[in-house]
Design an enzyme around this catalytic site. Structure first.
Site, mmCIF file in Angstrom:
data_model
loop_
_atom_site.group_PDB
_atom_site.id
_atom_site.type_symbol
_atom_site.label_atom_id
_atom_site.label_comp_id
_atom_site.label_asym_id
_atom_site.label_seq_id
_atom_site.Cartn_x
_atom_site.Cartn_y
_atom_site.Cartn_z
ATOM 1 N N CYS A 137 49.990 41.887 -46.737
ATOM 2 C CA CYS A 137 49.815 40.781 -47.690
ATOM 3 C C CYS A 137 50.857 40.865 -48.799
ATOM 4 O O CYS A 137 50.704 41.645 -49.751
ATOM 5 C CB CYS A 137 48.403 40.810 -48.286
ATOM 6 S SG CYS A 137 48.086 39.459 -49.444
ATOM 7 N N CYS A 140 49.480 39.862 -52.221
ATOM 8 C CA CYS A 140 48.673 40.909 -52.848
ATOM 9 C C CYS A 140 49.547 42.022 -53.425
ATOM 10 O O CYS A 140 49.316 42.497 -54.538
ATOM 11 C CB CYS A 140 47.705 41.522 -51.837
ATOM 12 S SG CYS A 140 46.733 40.339 -50.877
ATOM 13 N N ASP A 141 50.528 42.474 -52.643
ATOM 14 C CA ASP A 141 51.231 43.712 -52.958
ATOM 15 C C ASP A 141 52.706 43.548 -53.321
ATOM 16 O O ASP A 141 53.361 44.531 -53.706
ATOM 17 C CB ASP A 141 51.146 44.664 -51.756
ATOM 18 C CG ASP A 141 49.710 45.009 -51.399
ATOM 19 O OD1 ASP A 141 48.862 45.051 -52.314
ATOM 20 O OD2 ASP A 141 49.426 45.227 -50.200
#
Length: 325
Positions: A137, A140-141
């Site tokens: 992701c 997300c990261d």
């Protein structure tokens, strides 16, 4: 004797969506039962650093966040039950779920929050470096790879979108794709090809994610040319596997309307499914955003939709009883 647990609101799944639904349902007096499923806490329990969930100035740990959500849900009156559901009956209310040990759960309404799992390449080196440079992701990261070289693996919409997103953080993004053309929508491909900070490795498959450094992390990806068989190394510190997601909807095939990708279909702007009284929230119905905060938001929506459904059903039942009398 087979145990039976009954409730006004039955919730299947215990990630951010299911637990948010439980919090709102409990506060509305519906005494929800949460059947936690095979992975209590959902995908966040496999995530280490979380920096994009509102309310925390410092980086928090995914498992800790889910523990706190569960504790909050229990504090306001939700009941947690661990079980693996193997059969559902949505043909009439109350709805019935049956666990693999035969335990029966019934609910006047059902909230489905079973989530979706990212597809992985299945390499031992991938498993070893998850959370240490390898992710599924970018949204997300990606923030953790500011100014670093990164690679995105895949050739569909998800991969192209993630490669474009990563240009917000990295000046050097490589898209690795095993074929000589992309499956992504044409407009996305045009944006990708036009971006000066993205290069593409065609006909290339990941052989190995390479570990190194202290503390250990991703330092490169060994890539095999699918035409020539030649193996070369791409030096990167972040690798994002973007080959799609699999929604956990196998239980509901034939019971609920699913979309072409297998996600539960809901009415636009709501969590209502094709069966009145059944609601879906989180990644099991959302293939666009797939974030903890959006999952939690739709969990809130599902609880409110369920509460309104029960209020209307109770009102109609009372009216019918008055007429009959």
């Amino acid at each position: 004797m087979t145990a039976t647990h009954s409730t006004r609101m039955l919730i299947l799944g215990s990630g951010p969506a299911g637990l948010s639904a439980a919090i709102y349902g409990a506060r509305a007096g519906m005494a929800p039962i949460v059947v936690q499923g095979i992975q209590p806490g959902g995908q966040l329990t496999t995530t280490t650093d979380v920096e994009n969930y509102p309310g925390f100035r410092d980086v928090i740990q995914g498992p800790w966040l889910m523990e706190e959500m569960q504790a909050q849900a229990e504090h306001v009156g939700a009941q947690m039950m661990w079980d693996h559901i193997v059969e559902v009956d949505l043909s009439q209310r109350p709805f019935r779920l049956i666990g693999d040990g035969g335990t029966v759960y019934t609910g006047d309404v059902l909230v489905i929050a079973t989530g979706a799992q990212a597809k992985w390449l299945g390499l031992p080196s991938e498993e070893h470096l998850k959370g240490k440079g390898v992710s599924a992701c970018a949204t997300c990261d990606g923030f953790f790879y500011r100014g670093k070289k990164v690679a995105v693996i895949g050739g569909g919409n998800t991969a192209v979108e993630e490669a474009l997103y990563m240009t917000n953080h990295s000046h050097d993004v490589t898209l690795i794709h095993r074929r000589d053309s992309l499956r992504a929508e044409k407009i996305l491909q045009e944006r990708l090809f036009a971006h000066p900070n993205i290069k593409i490795l065609w006909n290339s498959a990941v052989d190995k994610f390479v570990a190194g450094g202290e503390p250990e992390g991703l330092v490169g990806i060994d890539v095999r040319n699918t035409v020539t068989g030649e193996v070369s190394r791409v030096d990167v510190e972040g690798g994002f596997v973007a080959i799609g997601h699999s929604p956990a909807t196998e239980l509901f095939k034939g019971h609920l309307e699913l979309d072409g990708d297998g996600y539960i279909a809901v009415e636009t702007g709501s969590t209502r499914t094709s069966v009145p009284g059944v609601f879906a929230c989180g990644d099991v119905m959302d293939k666009v955003y797939r974030q903890a905060v959006t999952a939690a938001g739709t969990g809130c929506m599902a609880a409110l939709d369920a509460e309104r459904f029960l209020a209307e059903a109770d009102f109609e039942a009372t009216n019918r009883a008055d007429v009959a009398a």
